[in-house]
Design an enzyme around this catalytic site. Structure first.
Site, mmCIF file in Angstrom:
data_model
loop_
_atom_site.group_PDB
_atom_site.id
_atom_site.type_symbol
_atom_site.label_atom_id
_atom_site.label_comp_id
_atom_site.label_asym_id
_atom_site.label_seq_id
_atom_site.Cartn_x
_atom_site.Cartn_y
_atom_site.Cartn_z
ATOM 1 N N SER A 1 3.339 -7.004 -16.302
ATOM 2 C CA SER A 1 4.673 -7.352 -15.812
ATOM 3 C C SER A 1 4.694 -8.811 -15.391
ATOM 4 O O SER A 1 3.680 -9.349 -14.924
ATOM 5 C CB SER A 1 4.986 -6.461 -14.602
ATOM 6 N N TYR B 1 2.337 -2.332 -6.353
ATOM 7 C CA TYR B 1 2.579 -2.182 -7.795
ATOM 8 C C TYR B 1 2.169 -3.462 -8.534
ATOM 9 O O TYR B 1 1.419 -3.426 -9.518
ATOM 10 C CB TYR B 1 4.060 -1.859 -8.053
ATOM 11 N N LYS C 1 -1.053 -4.472 -11.384
ATOM 12 C CA LYS C 1 -0.964 -5.159 -12.684
ATOM 13 C C LYS C 1 -1.920 -6.355 -12.725
ATOM 14 O O LYS C 1 -2.563 -6.610 -13.745
ATOM 15 C CB LYS C 1 0.483 -5.591 -12.966
HETATM 16 N N1 UFG Z 1 20.295 -6.059 -8.220
HETATM 17 C C1 UFG Z 1 21.506 -5.946 -7.577
HETATM 18 N N2 UFG Z 1 21.937 -4.675 -7.272
HETATM 19 C C2 UFG Z 1 21.228 -3.549 -7.581
HETATM 20 C C3 UFG Z 1 19.995 -3.697 -8.244
HETATM 21 C C4 UFG Z 1 19.551 -4.981 -8.534
HETATM 22 O O1 UFG Z 1 22.183 -6.927 -7.278
HETATM 23 O O2 UFG Z 1 21.682 -2.435 -7.254
HETATM 24 C C5 UFG Z 1 19.836 -7.418 -8.562
HETATM 25 C C6 UFG Z 1 18.491 -7.765 -7.936
HETATM 26 O O3 UFG Z 1 18.685 -8.287 -6.643
HETATM 27 C C7 UFG Z 1 17.931 -8.757 -8.948
HETATM 28 C C8 UFG Z 1 18.504 -8.291 -10.285
HETATM 29 O O4 UFG Z 1 19.617 -7.468 -9.964
HETATM 30 O O5 UFG Z 1 18.435 -10.025 -8.673
HETATM 31 C C9 UFG Z 1 17.513 -7.473 -11.099
HETATM 32 O O6 UFG Z 1 16.995 -6.457 -10.263
HETATM 33 P P1 UFG Z 1 16.084 -5.270 -10.831
HETATM 34 O O7 UFG Z 1 15.749 -4.385 -9.667
HETATM 35 O O8 UFG Z 1 16.740 -4.633 -11.996
HETATM 36 O O9 UFG Z 1 14.797 -6.017 -11.387
HETATM 37 P P2 UFG Z 1 13.749 -6.939 -10.612
HETATM 38 O O10 UFG Z 1 13.814 -8.264 -11.290
HETATM 39 O O11 UFG Z 1 13.889 -6.903 -9.156
HETATM 40 O O12 UFG Z 1 12.407 -6.119 -10.945
HETATM 41 C C10 UFG Z 1 11.836 -6.189 -12.186
HETATM 42 C C11 UFG Z 1 11.133 -4.880 -12.556
HETATM 43 C C12 UFG Z 1 9.926 -4.641 -11.694
HETATM 44 C C13 UFG Z 1 9.051 -5.856 -11.672
HETATM 45 C C14 UFG Z 1 9.859 -7.069 -11.269
HETATM 46 C C15 UFG Z 1 9.035 -8.326 -11.335
HETATM 47 O O13 UFG Z 1 12.001 -3.796 -12.412
HETATM 48 O O14 UFG Z 1 9.172 -3.584 -12.234
HETATM 49 O O15 UFG Z 1 10.937 -7.236 -12.168
HETATM 50 O O16 UFG Z 1 9.696 -9.368 -10.746
HETATM 51 F F1 UFG Z 1 8.029 -5.717 -10.787
#
Ligand code: UFG
Length: 339
Positions: free
Chosen positions: A126, A151, A155
């Site tokens: 990741s 998590y 990785k």
């Molecule tokens: N977000 C919202 N509302 C929500 C969910 C997410 O605004 O209900 C925003 C988050 O703040 C972020 C973006 O949407 O800015 C993407 O969020 P995600 O949770 O979809 O993804 P992340 O980038 O936080 O996480 C992903 C993977 C993880 C990994 C991570 C590494 O899901 O497995 O990237 O940075 F660890």
């Protein structure tokens, strides 16, 4: 015909990879413990490709079960290892579950691969291994920063285990560092099945649009980005699946440059949360109910990949757009709701 084992092959990325492997003429054997997947996915894969993959229900924390598996299934050409726990928040609450699940399974698999003379291994990594990276886009030579969750640490440790093992054994491994996987197969027969309230943006959007959730919370609009919301690199799961085929072919052809290689798998383009919402509304002709709330703890401002190394060396590049991903995710969500 090359025979590939796919662990976690009934999960989100695993199932799409099984379909692409079968499309490319590989024979596939799936290992899955069904802890975060459904056996129904096996029939769905079969209905897409017309070929039933072999399936073994195995918990990879059980080394004896892995030994029995390799006694039963021989002449394996390679392993693609997806099976792992992947919820960032849960990993903070239950670190030992994550270290046990993600690390023990990897060690047992590598030990049994050595016993059985299997050399080729693709690891699900990741972009989280980069932690709070200093500059964007991120390329593969960016250093690991302190992991922001157990998590993420699994990785990093997983990659270190592979690097150390590949130095002194016949192991030939490639680690693919995924950015944000989204979307579903165009057939809408397989896709992401989040358990409980989705933590990730796209499943939360589709569940809100279909009416399972009242409102999407946008976590923060005071980031240092053009519209104030955080930026990510959203990669279509079918493109991501195809990257695994390219990586496995590279190993099978012995085109790898070193015994352990890493590649970023993303699109190279960043989109803000508000841009994603707008794209979803446009491509699906749906209005989304959302509100801006405070930042989510642990989120970084901007994350997107430098994909040039993967593009050049794996002869792979993302072909599907953000809108393709959002349209397919919506089609998948609707098919679930209509069941
Ligand atoms: N977000 C919202 N509302 C929500 C969910 C997410 O605004 O209900 C925003 C988050 O703040 C972020 C973006 O949407 O800015 C993407 O969020 P995600 O949770 O979809 O993804 P992340 O980038 O936080 O996480 C992903 C993977 C993880 C990994 C991570 C590494 O899901 O497995 O990237 O940075 F660890």
């Amino acid at each position: 015909m090359k025979r590939i084992v796919v662990t976690g092959g009934l999960g989100f990325i695993g199932s799409h990879t099984v379909v692409e492997l079968q499309n490319e003429g590989f024979e596939v054997i799936i290992i899955d413990d069904l802890s975060n997947s459904s056996i129904e996915v096996l029939d769905r894969i079969t209905s897409i490709t017309g070929i039933a993959p072999a399936f073994e229900k195995i918990d990879l924390k059980n080394q004896g079960a892995i030994q029995n598996f390799f006694k039963k299934h021989q002449k394996i050409d390679g392993i693609i290892h997806f099976a792992a726990s992947k919820a960032v928040g849960e990993s903070v609450e239950k670190p030992l579950k994550y270290y046990h699940n993600n690390i023990s399974s990897l060690i047992y698999l590598l030990e049994e691969m050595a016993v059985n003379g299997i050399e080729h291994f693709i690891f699900s990594s990741s972009c989280t291994v980069y932690g709070k990276a200093d500059k964007m886009p991120i390329n593969e030579s960016a250093p690991f920063k302190t992991a922001t969750s157990p998590y993420g640490n699994t990785k990093q440790i997983g990659e270190e285990i592979l690097a150390d093992t590949a130095k002194v054994t016949d192991l030939r491994a490639i680690s693919l560092r995924y950015f944000n996987p989204i979307g579903a197969h165009e057939s809408a027969k397989i896709g992401e099945l989040p358990i409980g309230v989705p933590q990730n943006l796209i499943p939360f959007i589709t569940q809100t649009a279909v009416g399972v959730r009242d409102q999407l919370s946008v976590f923060g609009n005071d980031y240092d980005t053009p519209d104030g919301t955080a930026i990510r690199d959203y990669i279509h799961v079918v493109d991501l699946a195809k990257a695994h085929i390219s990586a496995m072919k590279r190993l099978l052809k012995h085109s790898n440059k070193t015994s352990f290689e890493v590649f970023n798998i993303g699109t190279g383009k960043g989109y803000s949360v508000l841009e994603v919402i707008k794209a979803f509304e446009e491509v699906n002709n749906e209005k989304l109910n959302y509100k801006i709330v405070g930042r989510r703890e642990g989120d970084v401002t901007t994350y997107y990949a430098d994909t040039s190394y993967a593009n050049d060396e794996l002869d792979w590049q993302a072909e599907l757009s953000l809108k393709d991903g959002l349209a397919s995710a919506w089609k998948w969500q609707q098919s679930l709701f209509n069941k």
